[in-house]
Design an enzyme around this catalytic site. Structure first.
Site, PDB file in Angstrom:
ATOM      1  N   GLU A 118      11.803  68.048  -4.997  1.00 59.45           N
ATOM      2  CA  GLU A 118      11.203  69.197  -4.764  1.00 59.45           C
ATOM      3  C   GLU A 118       9.626  69.038  -4.127  1.00 59.45           C
ATOM      4  O   GLU A 118       8.948  67.956  -4.555  1.00 59.45           O
ATOM      5  CB  GLU A 118      11.015  70.045  -6.057  1.00 59.45           C
ATOM      6  CG  GLU A 118       9.983  71.369  -5.681  1.00 59.45           C
ATOM      7  CD  GLU A 118       9.937  72.288  -6.906  1.00 59.45           C
ATOM      8  OE1 GLU A 118       9.602  73.368  -6.921  1.00 59.45           O
ATOM      9  OE2 GLU A 118      10.184  71.507  -8.149  1.00 59.45           O
ATOM     10  N   LYS A 139      12.502  78.773  -2.163  1.00 57.16           N
ATOM     11  CA  LYS A 139      12.786  78.915  -3.521  1.00 57.16           C
ATOM     12  C   LYS A 139      12.450  80.327  -3.813  1.00 57.16           C
ATOM     13  O   LYS A 139      11.620  80.863  -3.522  1.00 57.16           O
ATOM     14  CB  LYS A 139      11.794  78.105  -4.312  1.00 57.16           C
ATOM     15  CG  LYS A 139      11.921  78.032  -5.707  1.00 57.16           C
ATOM     16  CD  LYS A 139      10.804  76.923  -6.275  1.00 57.16           C
ATOM     17  CE  LYS A 139      11.102  76.812  -7.698  1.00 57.16           C
ATOM     18  NZ  LYS A 139      10.159  75.788  -8.435  1.00 57.16           N
ATOM     19  N   CYS A 141      14.731  73.476  -7.939  1.00 62.70           N
ATOM     20  CA  CYS A 141      14.030  73.364  -9.419  1.00 62.70           C
ATOM     21  C   CYS A 141      14.313  74.616 -10.241  1.00 62.70           C
ATOM     22  O   CYS A 141      15.717  74.719 -11.029  1.00 62.70           O
ATOM     23  CB  CYS A 141      12.959  73.387  -9.466  1.00 62.70           C
ATOM     24  SG  CYS A 141      11.869  72.543 -11.102  1.00 62.70           S
TER      25      CYS A 141
END
Length: 275
Positions: free
Chosen positions: A40, A109, A142
């Site tokens: 990430e 994300k 994540c």
């Protein structure tokens, strides 16, 4: 497909240093590598709100172009993360560059983590897949992997492989290892998670990168902080879906909630009833 799980230390808000380390890994990857997966925010690390304008990049920024050039020269696909700045604000973004150097997939994300994302990034809202080396590939970042709906969205787009670009800190490392095994098994696809290592912003990152097959079997994991390789065979996906298919066999039942006494007289029940 031969994948290099390129877990690495990341320097927060130091794009040039991170870029140099990435380009070195791409140049020195084994000759038969099809895809390199980085953690990430590989390029930017986790910026603070006041660092976004100096650290943030667009998809046309020089560091991104240099990664595209490196991917093209080696004919290797590359997945990496960065702080993206756009008209709509800043995003925690992952790019997948194909072996010809083109941007094959961009993902922002969707589930933001309180300590590193809130107040810095806006949430994304779309899922997508592309084809790399005969596998349909989607990406998550994540915290996304802790929500079953994210991987299921990619499975509904017929993903064979889910890449998870991770920045998961101690003591939460085992959470994502367990989650990625479950997401692979319940969606009958491969999953590859690559986490960062080292220190940053007062946090410690353990690595613990892992690749999982569609049966939930761990194929390879890194326990010593170094990158690891894995080979994925698409036939494994077909084998997992041969007798039963969760996407085919699942039942989508609209529900409504009713509160009150149950039929046997037990008070204060909450029932979920097909609507």
């Amino acid at each position: 497909m031969n994948i290099l799980l390129a877990q690495m230390p990341i320097a927060d808000a130091q794009v040039e240093l991170n870029l140099s380390n990435m380009l070195s890994m791409i140049r020195n990857a084994p000759l038969d590598t099809d895809l390199i997966v980085f953690p990430e925010t590989t390029l930017s690390g986790f910026p603070t709100p006041d660092q976004v304008q100096t650290t943030g990049l667009t998809t046309h920024s020089k560091p991104v172009r240099l990664i595209q050039d490196a991917a093209r020269k080696r004919s290797i696909a590359v997945a990496f993360g960065f702080c993206e700045v756009a008209d709509e604000g800043a995003f925690n973004t992952a790019l997948l560059i194909d072996g010809s150097g083109r941007i094959a997939l961009k993902y922002r994300k969707t589930h933001l983590w309180p300590d590193t994302d809130w107040g810095v990034f806006n949430a994304g809202s779309h899922y997508a897949v592309c084809e790399i080396a005969s596998l349909r590939v989607g990406m998550l970042i994540c915290y996304d992997i802790e929500f079953p709906e994210t991987a299921r969205a990619l499975a509904l787009l017929e993903a064979d492989l889910i890449l998870v670009l991770d920045g998961n800190m101690i003591p939460y490392g085992p959470v994502h290892r367990r989650a990625v095994i479950t997401r692979a098994m319940e969606n009958q696809c491969f999953a590859v998670l690559v986490n960062r290592i080292g220190e940053g912003k007062g946090l410690s990152f353990p690595g613990e990168s892992v690749a999982v097959d569609p049966f939930g079997t761990v194929l390879v994991e890194s326990t010593d902080g170094h990158p690891v390789r894995v080979t994925l065979d698409r036939e494994r996906v077909e084998q997992s879906r041969k007798i039963y298919r969760y996407l085919r066999d699942r039942r989508e039942v609209p529900l409504r909630v009713e509160r009150g006494s149950s039929e046997d007289g037990i008070a204060n029940t909450v029932s979920f009833i097909p609507g």
